[in-house]
Design a protein around this motif. Structure first.
Motif, PDB file in Angstrom:
ATOM      1  N   TRP A  22      48.999  42.626   5.957  1.00  0.00           N
ATOM      2  CA  TRP A  22      49.567  41.316   5.624  1.00  0.00           C
ATOM      3  C   TRP A  22      48.537  40.501   4.867  1.00  0.00           C
ATOM      4  CZ3 TRP A  22      53.897  39.208   4.756  1.00  0.00           C
ATOM      5  CH2 TRP A  22      54.038  37.829   4.699  1.00  0.00           C
ATOM      6  N   GLY A  24      49.657  37.461   3.149  1.00  0.00           N
ATOM      7  CA  GLY A  24      50.103  36.071   3.077  1.00  0.00           C
ATOM      8  C   GLY A  24      50.967  35.787   1.872  1.00  0.00           C
ATOM      9  N   LYS A  25      50.720  34.644   1.220  1.00  0.00           N
ATOM     10  CA  LYS A  25      51.550  34.172   0.116  1.00  0.00           C
ATOM     11  C   LYS A  25      51.689  35.231  -0.970  1.00  0.00           C
ATOM     12  CE  LYS A  25      52.238  30.362  -3.023  1.00  0.00           C
ATOM     13  NZ  LYS A  25      51.769  29.070  -3.495  1.00  0.00           N
ATOM     14  N   GLY A  50      56.158  36.951   1.490  1.00  0.00           N
ATOM     15  CA  GLY A  50      55.270  36.008   2.152  1.00  0.00           C
ATOM     16  C   GLY A  50      55.266  34.640   1.501  1.00  0.00           C
ATOM     17  N   ASN A  52      53.417  32.070   3.045  1.00  0.00           N
ATOM     18  CA  ASN A  52      52.033  31.671   3.305  1.00  0.00           C
ATOM     19  C   ASN A  52      51.450  32.657   4.316  1.00  0.00           C
ATOM     20  OD1 ASN A  52      52.860  30.745   5.931  1.00  0.00           O
ATOM     21  ND2 ASN A  52      53.456  28.789   5.031  1.00  0.00           N
ATOM     22  N   LYS A  53      50.283  32.344   4.888  1.00  0.00           N
ATOM     23  CA  LYS A  53      49.637  33.253   5.833  1.00  0.00           C
ATOM     24  C   LYS A  53      50.439  33.461   7.108  1.00  0.00           C
ATOM     25  CE  LYS A  53      45.530  34.685   4.465  1.00  0.00           C
ATOM     26  NZ  LYS A  53      45.226  36.093   4.361  1.00  0.00           N
ATOM     27  N   GLU A  89      46.271  36.722  11.464  1.00  0.00           N
ATOM     28  CA  GLU A  89      45.114  35.829  11.438  1.00  0.00           C
ATOM     29  C   GLU A  89      44.916  35.130  12.783  1.00  0.00           C
ATOM     30  OE1 GLU A  89      44.435  31.944   8.977  1.00  0.00           O
ATOM     31  OE2 GLU A  89      44.134  33.683   7.671  1.00  0.00           O
TER      32      GLU A  89
END
Length: 146
Positions: A22, A24-25, A50, A52-53, A89
């Motif tokens: 993954w 994110g964006k 995605g 964002n994160k 994250e």
């Protein structure tokens, strides 16, 4: 022969070192697999994008072969949108892993369908990994980075 084996090994481990489940964006995933529980048994395909994160949105389709809702032929296909919350994250996971709870909302034949799942992805290489989702709309299969 030893040199060839060494080169293949270096290439393989180098590809694995760059695997990311993954980012994110803008991250895009396609997943293909088997749906063995939920509204029935069959095949599934999903797409995630995605934002964002933490968040991704996407769509999917499940085609059922057996045990579909009320054994009504109109309930053999579930077309849905999905929303996932990526915890990679937050849980400080290695880059090859992603854990994500999510929801699915869509149409099952002539009915409205709702599903919830928690999923995990593991990437062997930069482009190919595996996934599993459990919940009332779960599946197991292969995941591809686009």
């Amino acid at each position: 022969m030893k040199k060839l084996f060494f080169m293949v090994t270096i290439f393989f481990f180098g590809a694995m070192a760059n695997a990311q489940a993954w980012t994110g964006k803008g991250d895009q995933k396609i997943q293909l697999g088997l749906s063995a529980w939920g509204y029935g048994t069959g095949v599934t395909g999903t797409y995630d994008y995605g934002l964002n994160k933490l968040i991704s949105v996407g769509a999917g389709i499940n085609g059922y072969f057996d045990n579909y809702k009320n054994n009504d032929k109109d309930n053999r296909v579930f077309v849905f949108g999905r929303l996932n919350f990526h915890l990679q994250e937050a849980l400080n996971l290695p880059s090859k892993w992603d854990i994500y709870p999510g929801v699915d909302l869509g149409v099952l034949g002539r009915d409205f369908g709702v599903g919830a799942h928690i999923g995990a992805r593991y990437f062997f290489t930069e482009k190919i990994g595996v996934f599993a989702e459990v919940g009332n709309n779960g599946s197991l299969g292969v995941s591809f980075n686009l």
